[in-house]
Design an enzyme around this catalytic site. Structure first.
Site, PDB file in Angstrom:
ATOM      1  N   LYS A  28     -23.016  95.305  72.016  1.00 19.06           N
ATOM      2  CA  LYS A  28     -23.283  96.693  71.604  1.00 19.06           C
ATOM      3  C   LYS A  28     -22.413  97.676  72.394  1.00 19.06           C
ATOM      4  CE  LYS A  28     -26.933  99.965  72.857  1.00 19.06           C
ATOM      5  NZ  LYS A  28     -26.491 100.255  74.209  1.00 19.06           N
ATOM      6  N   ASN A  29     -22.295  97.438  73.708  1.00 18.73           N
ATOM      7  CA  ASN A  29     -21.617  98.432  74.536  1.00 18.73           C
ATOM      8  C   ASN A  29     -20.096  98.340  74.497  1.00 18.73           C
ATOM      9  OD1 ASN A  29     -24.081  99.488  75.017  1.00 18.73           O
ATOM     10  ND2 ASN A  29     -24.294  98.658  77.095  1.00 18.73           N
ATOM     11  N   ARG A  62     -25.625 108.687  72.516  1.00 13.92           N
ATOM     12  CA  ARG A  62     -24.727 109.436  73.404  1.00 13.92           C
ATOM     13  C   ARG A  62     -23.264 109.266  73.001  1.00 13.92           C
ATOM     14  NH1 ARG A  62     -26.255 110.934  78.484  1.00 13.92           N
ATOM     15  NH2 ARG A  62     -24.391 110.120  79.480  1.00 13.92           N
ATOM     16  N   CYS A  98     -31.106 106.437  75.903  1.00 15.16           N
ATOM     17  CA  CYS A  98     -32.362 105.992  76.494  1.00 15.16           C
ATOM     18  C   CYS A  98     -32.769 106.882  77.659  1.00 15.16           C
ATOM     19  CB  CYS A  98     -32.214 104.545  76.974  1.00 15.16           C
ATOM     20  SG  CYS A  98     -32.255 103.378  75.619  1.00 15.16           S
ATOM     21  N   ASP A 109     -28.756  96.677  83.177  1.00 14.47           N
ATOM     22  CA  ASP A 109     -29.411  96.350  81.901  1.00 14.47           C
ATOM     23  C   ASP A 109     -30.096  94.976  81.929  1.00 14.47           C
ATOM     24  OD1 ASP A 109     -28.411  98.754  80.487  1.00 14.47           O
ATOM     25  OD2 ASP A 109     -26.489  97.841  80.944  1.00 14.47           O
ATOM     26  N   VAL A 131     -28.259 102.011  89.935  1.00 14.66           N
ATOM     27  CA  VAL A 131     -27.414 102.652  88.911  1.00 14.66           C
ATOM     28  C   VAL A 131     -28.121 103.853  88.276  1.00 14.66           C
ATOM     29  CG1 VAL A 131     -26.123 102.313  86.763  1.00 14.66           C
ATOM     30  CG2 VAL A 131     -26.211 100.474  88.469  1.00 14.66           C
TER      31      VAL A 131
HETATM   32  C1  EPZ Z   1     -23.345 102.511  79.797  1.00 15.89           C
HETATM   33  O1  EPZ Z   1     -23.968 103.794  79.831  1.00 15.89           O
HETATM   34  C2  EPZ Z   1     -24.187 101.671  78.871  1.00 15.89           C
HETATM   35  N1  EPZ Z   1     -24.245 102.300  77.572  1.00 15.89           N
HETATM   36  C3  EPZ Z   1     -25.584 101.499  79.445  1.00 15.89           C
HETATM   37  O2  EPZ Z   1     -26.311 100.615  78.619  1.00 15.89           O
HETATM   38  C4  EPZ Z   1     -25.488 100.891  80.843  1.00 15.89           C
HETATM   39  O3  EPZ Z   1     -26.768 100.855  81.407  1.00 15.89           O
HETATM   40  C5  EPZ Z   1     -24.565 101.739  81.719  1.00 15.89           C
HETATM   41  O4  EPZ Z   1     -23.275 101.911  81.071  1.00 15.89           O
HETATM   42  C6  EPZ Z   1     -24.340 101.124  83.079  1.00 15.89           C
HETATM   43  O5  EPZ Z   1     -23.804  99.830  82.964  1.00 15.89           O
HETATM   44  C7  EPZ Z   1     -23.253 102.129  76.710  1.00 15.89           C
HETATM   45  O6  EPZ Z   1     -22.245 101.482  76.993  1.00 15.89           O
HETATM   46  C8  EPZ Z   1     -23.403 102.750  75.363  1.00 15.89           C
HETATM   47  P1  EPZ Z   1     -22.759 105.274  83.246  1.00 15.89           P
HETATM   48  P2  EPZ Z   1     -23.211 105.043  80.459  1.00 15.89           P
HETATM   49  O7  EPZ Z   1     -21.947 106.474  82.913  1.00 15.89           O
HETATM   50  O8  EPZ Z   1     -21.770 104.885  80.239  1.00 15.89           O
HETATM   51  C9  EPZ Z   1     -24.464 108.720  86.154  1.00 15.89           C
HETATM   52  C10 EPZ Z   1     -28.117  99.913  77.274  1.00 15.89           C
HETATM   53  O9  EPZ Z   1     -29.347  99.741  77.380  1.00 15.89           O
HETATM   54  N2  EPZ Z   1     -23.591 109.685  85.440  1.00 15.89           N
HETATM   55  O10 EPZ Z   1     -22.078 104.116  83.862  1.00 15.89           O
HETATM   56  O11 EPZ Z   1     -23.890 106.254  79.939  1.00 15.89           O
HETATM   57  C11 EPZ Z   1     -25.618 108.241  85.258  1.00 15.89           C
HETATM   58  O12 EPZ Z   1     -26.661 109.183  85.223  1.00 15.89           O
HETATM   59  C12 EPZ Z   1     -27.468 101.127  77.934  1.00 15.89           C
HETATM   60  O13 EPZ Z   1     -27.366  99.190  76.624  1.00 15.89           O
HETATM   61  C13 EPZ Z   1     -23.482 110.973  85.913  1.00 15.89           C
HETATM   62  O14 EPZ Z   1     -24.079 111.331  86.925  1.00 15.89           O
HETATM   63  O15 EPZ Z   1     -23.580 104.830  81.975  1.00 15.89           O
HETATM   64  C14 EPZ Z   1     -25.976 106.927  85.906  1.00 15.89           C
HETATM   65  O16 EPZ Z   1     -26.818 107.145  86.990  1.00 15.89           O
HETATM   66  C15 EPZ Z   1     -28.416 101.991  78.674  1.00 15.89           C
HETATM   67  N3  EPZ Z   1     -22.684 111.855  85.211  1.00 15.89           N
HETATM   68  C16 EPZ Z   1     -24.617 106.411  86.411  1.00 15.89           C
HETATM   69  O17 EPZ Z   1     -23.743 107.539  86.441  1.00 15.89           O
HETATM   70  C17 EPZ Z   1     -21.987 111.490  84.094  1.00 15.89           C
HETATM   71  O18 EPZ Z   1     -21.271 112.321  83.511  1.00 15.89           O
HETATM   72  C18 EPZ Z   1     -23.985 105.331  85.560  1.00 15.89           C
HETATM   73  O19 EPZ Z   1     -23.932 105.749  84.198  1.00 15.89           O
HETATM   74  C19 EPZ Z   1     -22.105 110.151  83.632  1.00 15.89           C
HETATM   75  C20 EPZ Z   1     -22.905 109.267  84.320  1.00 15.89           C
END
Ligand code: EPZ
Length: 438
Positions: free
Chosen positions: A23-24, A97, A121, A311, A333
């Site tokens: 999916k990701n 998103r 989520c 995840d 995370v």
């Molecule tokens: C991706 O989300 C995945 N989603 C998530 O999977 C996964 O949990 C996550 O990466 C971490 O591996 C998709 O790929 C669609 P991040 P993403 O930016 O890219 C903070 C699932 O269940 N952050 O790596 O949104 C954030 O709040 C989903 O399949 C900021 O602070 O995750 C988090 O604490 C859920 N500011 C951390 O970084 C920002 O602008 C990591 O988030 C962006 C993120």
């Protein structure tokens, strides 16, 4: 819309299921198709609602899509990319998103992009500041208005030197999808290097991009003027595979997950081995089974790749409720990904959450009032309960708990699971689960 989903627990899951593309990765590879001047072709595409959402978002931007759900193929023709109405973007994006990642490609194609209010989520605040900073670094103007964020790049986008405060998956993808056609060189330090990102890099390279990944997690992208379409087979979904692995083990079952790939799951497989789960790794999939000798506890800390992925945390916590002794889970995370444990406690688990960083290291959530560590005391028998799906992975974890519980559980909001678990009802049937919907 399903009203309620019932599971009668206690039956071991047995048999074989198949996982297809991640999916990701799929959604990002679909966005990448916008950058090409010719058609792109993706295979091993799962039939999940996220693919439907991104297809609609591409369609409202003028991309022609042909999809064969059963064969798992997707053909995308971006030769007539056009502006979309904000209301249409909003209507199709729903809780996803993904619109944020359309920005780079749309800025290159149309000179402007709009991000509606974003969902995803509810596992933390999930801000988008890194994304907006990245776009500004490339020279885009970001204008926050009442109904969304309007982004323009009247003078085009230029390569930049960027360092992420945290190796965010989405922000790294934002850089990749923007830099490949920006003018000049982009250097991204502290990038995320998840297997799904490496696969996206492979997709972009097939399109004609020039991207190198250094050993210190720096990604260097040399912008090119033109990209073509691609043909790509998606890497398998390692989150779905791990989720079924936990379902097999919680129910004392034996499941062969065809398509599960060892390479991207190494950290998860190590943890299963250490706690005493049966794991047989084959070239075409992985068998997960109960050895009959019981499970021991574990201490895990979620992290960016190659660490233990966040995840996997929720399904593993359900499994740890069945392990002997005290397990410690430190979520580093997301600040709020342990809320789902209270319903597990209602089912009989004994999980205590803490604000402190328990386990190896101090993370950015320590001393900040976030319950981001858990102590799981096992084994505790689970009993059926009435539960509501909180988020995608938490929801599947409740399903796992219900499958392993004594008695019947009633699960509300099960449709959310369709976002990331292809045909999970058919797979449950194939593995002998006892469930029905009313
Ligand atoms: C991706 O989300 C995945 N989603 C998530 O999977 C996964 O949990 C996550 O990466 C971490 O591996 C998709 O790929 C669609 P991040 P993403 O930016 O890219 C903070 C699932 O269940 N952050 O790596 O949104 C954030 O709040 C989903 O399949 C900021 O602070 O995750 C988090 O604490 C859920 N500011 C951390 O970084 C920002 O602008 C990591 O988030 C962006 C993120």
């Amino acid at each position: 819309m399903t009203s309620s989903f019932y599971v009668r627990g206690g039956k071991p899951l047995e048999g074989e299921i198949t996982v297809r593309g991640a999916k990701n990765l799929v959604s990002k590879a679909m966005v990448a198709a916008l950058l090409g001047e010719t058609e792109s072709f993706l295979t091993s595409v799962p039939d999940i609602s996220d693919v439907r959402i991104v297809s609609e978002l591409l369609r409202v931007h003028g991309v022609k899509i042909e999809r064969d759900k059963e064969a798992g193929t997707l053909r995308m023709d971006p030769s007539n990319v056009e502006r979309a109405h904000v209301a249409d973007i909003d209507a199709h994006a729903g809780s996803s998103r993904i619109p944020i990642l359309f920005c780079g490609p749309l800025l290159h194609r149309l000179g402007e992009a709009v991000i509606p209010d974003l969902g995803g989520c509810r596992i933390g605040t999930r801000p988008i500041n890194y994304h907006l900073d990245v776009l500004r670094n490339f020279g885009a103007h970001v204008d926050k208005r009442e109904h969304g964020i309007y982004i323009t790049a009247p003078d085009g986008l230029r390569g930049a030197k960027i360092r992420l405060e945290y190796p965010s998956v989405g922000a790294t993808e934002q850089v990749l999808l923007t830099a490949v056609r920006a003018q000049g060189i982009t250097e991204l330090e502290n990038a995320a290097v998840e297997p799904e990102i490496e696969d996206l890099i492979a997709v972009l390279q097939k399109m004609g991009a020039i991207i190198s990944l250094r050993t210190d997690r720096t990604i260097v992208i040399e912008g090119v003027e033109k990209l073509n379409g691609y043909r790509h087979r998606c890497l398998p979904d390692r989150i779905e595979a791990a989720s079924w692995a936990c379902a097999a083990l919680v129910t004392h079952g034996d499941v062969f997950v065809r398509g599960a790939e060892q390479k991207a799951m190494g950290t998860f497989l190590n943890v299963l081995r250490k706690i005493g789960a049966g794991v047989d790794i084959h070239d075409d999939g992985i068998r997960f089974y109960d050895t009959g000798e019981g499970l021991s506890s574990a201490a895990i800390e979620t992290d960016v790749h190659p660490g233990f992925m966040t995840d996997w945390q929720q399904p593993l916590v359900v499994l740890l409720t069945q392990a002997n002794g005290i397990s410690i889970v430190h979520e580093t995370v997301y600040e709020n990904r342990l809320g789902f444990t209270s319903a597990l406690n209602d089912m009989g688990a004994q999980i205590q959450v803490y604000r402190e960083c328990l386990g190896g290291s101090r993370c950015r959530f320590g001393q900040r009032n976030y319950n981001h560590s858990a102590v799981v005391n096992g084994p505790r028998p689970l009993k059926g309960a009435e539960i509501t799906v909180p988020d995608l992975r938490g929801g599947f974890s409740y399903l796992i708990a219900a499958l392993g519980a004594d008695g019947t559980s009633q699960i509300h909001g099960i449709d959310l699971i369709d976002r990331g678990y292809e045909s999970f009802r058919d797979k449950l049937t194939k593995l002998g689960a006892d469930f029905w919907e009313e």
